[in-house]
Scaffold this active site. Structure first.
Site, PDB file in Angstrom:
ATOM      1  N   PHE A 151       0.804  -1.217   0.000  1.00 46.38           N
ATOM      2  CA  PHE A 151       0.000   0.000   0.000  1.00 46.38           C
ATOM      3  C   PHE A 151       0.835   1.263   0.000  1.00 46.38           C
ATOM      4  O   PHE A 151       0.358   2.325  -0.415  1.00 46.38           O
ATOM      5  CB  PHE A 151      -0.950   0.020   1.219  1.00 46.38           C
ATOM      6  N   LYS A 175      -1.224  -7.504  -8.692  1.00 48.71           N
ATOM      7  CA  LYS A 175      -2.167  -7.528  -7.571  1.00 48.71           C
ATOM      8  C   LYS A 175      -1.758  -6.414  -6.624  1.00 48.71           C
ATOM      9  O   LYS A 175      -0.868  -6.564  -5.796  1.00 48.71           O
ATOM     10  CB  LYS A 175      -2.116  -8.893  -6.864  1.00 48.71           C
ATOM     11  N   GLU A 178      -5.184  -3.742  -1.593  1.00 50.27           N
ATOM     12  CA  GLU A 178      -6.611  -3.417  -1.580  1.00 50.27           C
ATOM     13  C   GLU A 178      -6.892  -2.101  -0.863  1.00 50.27           C
ATOM     14  O   GLU A 178      -8.008  -1.574  -0.954  1.00 50.27           O
ATOM     15  CB  GLU A 178      -7.406  -4.559  -0.941  1.00 50.27           C
ATOM     16  N   SER A 228       5.807  -6.947   4.043  1.00 46.72           N
ATOM     17  CA  SER A 228       6.418  -7.281   5.324  1.00 46.72           C
ATOM     18  C   SER A 228       7.218  -8.571   5.217  1.00 46.72           C
ATOM     19  O   SER A 228       6.978  -9.406   4.323  1.00 46.72           O
ATOM     20  CB  SER A 228       5.339  -7.431   6.400  1.00 46.72           C
ATOM     21  N   CYS A 283       9.458   1.547   3.472  1.00 44.87           N
ATOM     22  CA  CYS A 283      10.405   0.497   3.847  1.00 44.87           C
ATOM     23  C   CYS A 283      11.820   1.038   3.946  1.00 44.87           C
ATOM     24  O   CYS A 283      12.698   0.390   4.518  1.00 44.87           O
ATOM     25  CB  CYS A 283      10.351  -0.660   2.859  1.00 44.87           C
ATOM     26  N   GLU A 384       9.223  -3.634  13.168  1.00 42.97           N
ATOM     27  CA  GLU A 384       9.029  -2.647  12.109  1.00 42.97           C
ATOM     28  C   GLU A 384       7.668  -1.986  12.345  1.00 42.97           C
ATOM     29  O   GLU A 384       6.619  -2.560  12.053  1.00 42.97           O
ATOM     30  CB  GLU A 384       9.066  -3.296  10.724  1.00 42.97           C
TER      31      GLU A 384
END
Length: 499
Positions: A151, A175, A178, A228, A283, A384
């Site tokens: 995201f 993909k 969402e 992740s 990240c 994280e």
């Protein structure tokens, strides 16, 4: 408030079926639902993969010249409409508009790099390797490939992968997350306008059900993933178990080591920019500042001063420096670390819950937060967090700071701030991290290098984009040939054409 409807993009057009499941898409600045997105089950994923399989037969045989022409057209469209795409990102992710524009620009770099595919993917040739025998190598596409993106960068991360995948003759199923799905459909529309054949670029929306079907599908030849570490491990293990080539980029805990000789104003600016940009949902965000004695107190004071000046508000507002977090659930998860860190004995130097918010109270807000005197073993250090939380760790020396960084299970990015060239050279040699910045807080490589970490930040041995990207989306073939007689091509006085 009326919500819009978003669906899959398959074979060059929006999907016309009826979804059994849907997901809500929010405006993070208000907390309101703005759209519903269809979730794909296995049968819809199969439809998208089938379109990619059908398109691959033609696309792999399309000349490099024609493929490059489509890439250049896509680059021009994306550049012309970058502001529109950035606004979409702001509306669903929440980051400020300038940051969203930066995301698009970094993705555009990879598109531009892929426009050089005639040079990047060419093979080699050895004449007379043996008497009358020539040997040459070439690189060929894999087939349909899957891209599973997070995201936090709904445009840039897919663009780390699909320009090179398409340029080298593969077809793609994306993909996206969402949580902010519209950017992927926007990019699909640009590809169609650029002249990409139907089925070369497809988008399926959804959750784990869609991901797992892509990982298991026999016609998907490779998978690129960013997310992740636990999910990256699942993607890598599942994909490779099903015979796929996989690059799975995982999580991070990026440390910024500040030596006593560093320019502390520069270091403080960098820590704030890299720690709180995009609300820490990067990240490559700096989440740990490692201060070498005796500069800790001075650095903390300078950072606190800068935090107090930051305007937290809607990403669409010109004065906002930091926007909301992407969802209410994620905001609550990040906020819980403030109590956990205090309970573990860290000093909460700046509490983001008390920061003034210039926006709708229903938004998913958390102001910039600063912890001091953090140690390994505390959850704010070990986990994280993926939010606007910066932790300061005090160490007595360069060696102690280096040992701290190298002991961390993550190895995505790191930075050193110093005016000592010898220390910088030693650091870049000794640190066990994949991407290193010297007085650069977010060392994301330019498009003609490659992006990727070490240790638990990367599963697989191929980094994203750059030369690694070209190799990942192609496979090599060596040909050894002998011709007994020269052939005769006949006469043709016309100028040779490239088609």
């Amino acid at each position: 408030m009326t919500t819009s409807h978003l669906t899959h993009w398959i074979a060059g057009r929006p999907w016309t079926g009826t979804a059994e499941r849907h997901g809500d898409v929010y405006d993070p600045a208000t907390g309101r639902i703005t759209a519903q997105v269809d979730f794909a089950g296995p049968e819809v994923v199969d439809e998208a993969v089938g379109a990619a399989v059908d398109a691959f037969r033609e696309w792999r045989n399309t000349s490099v010249a024609k493929r490059t022409g489509v890439l250049f057209a896509f680059r021009e469209l994306l550049n012309a409409r970058r502001d529109e795409l950035a606004a979409l990102i702001v509306s669903e992710h929440g980051k400020v508009h300038s940051d969203a524009l930066g995301e698009v620009a970094r993705g555009l770099e990879v598109v531009e790099y892929a426009c050089g595919i005639p040079q990047l993917a060419k093979g080699s040739y050895t004449e007379q390797a043996s008497t009358g025998v020539d040997v040459y190598s070439l690189r060929q596409p894999l087939g349909p490939v899957a891209i599973i993106s997070p995201f936090n960068f709904p445009a840039m991360v897919p663009m780390w992968f699909f320009p090179l995948a398409i340029a080298t003759g593969n077809t793609v199923v994306v993909k996206p997350s969402e949580k902010d799905p519209s950017a992927a459909n926007f990019l699909a529309g640009l590809w169609r306008e650029a002249g990409l054949p139907d089925g070369v670029f497809n988008v399926v929306h959804g959750d784990k059900a869609a991901v797992d079907r892509l990982l298991e599908h026999p016609d998907i030849k490779a998978v690129s993933f960013v997310g992740s570490t636990p999910v990256a491990r699942h993607v890598y293990e599942t994909g490779t178990r099903h015979g796929k080539r996989v690059q799975a980029l995982g999580g991070a805990k990026n440390h910024m080591l500040v030596l006593p000789d560093a320019d502390l104003d520069l270091a403080a600016d960098a820590a704030v920019n890299a720690g709180y940009g995009a609300a820490g949902e990067r990240c490559m965000a700096v989440s740990v500042l490692v201060a070498v004695d005796p500069v800790g107190d001075d650095l903390v004071a300078r950072i606190k001063q800068r935090i107090a000046t930051l305007t937290v508000g809607p990403g669409s507002a010109p004065g906002s420096a930091m926007g909301p977090l992407v969802t209410g659930a994620h905001r609550d998860k990040v906020t819980a670390y403030l109590d956990a860190g205090t309970a573990d004995g860290a000093v909460l130097a700046t509490d983001g819950r008390k920061h003034a918010i210039d926006g709708d109270p229903g938004g998913f807000w958390l102001g910039p937060t600063l912890f001091d005197h953090v140690r390994p073993g505390m959850s704010v250090y070990d986990d994280e967090i993926f939010g606007p939380v910066l932790s300061v760790v005090r160490v007595p020396s360069y060696d102690a700071g280096l040992a701290l960084i190298n002991a961390n299970p993550y190895g995505n990015g790191t930075a050193l701030f110093t005016c000592d060239g010898g220390a910088a050279r030693r650091f870049q040699h000794e640190v066990e991290v994949g991407m290193v910045g010297i007085n650069v807080p977010i060392p994301v490589p330019v498009a003609y290098y490659s992006f990727g970490g070490w240790k638990s930040s990367l599963f697989g041995d191929a980094h994203a984009y750059g030369e690694d990207g070209v190799r990942f989306f192609t496979r090599g073939k060596a040909v050894t040939q002998r011709w007994p007689d020269p052939s005769h091509a006949g006469l043709n006085l016309g100028f040779p054409t490239n088609s």
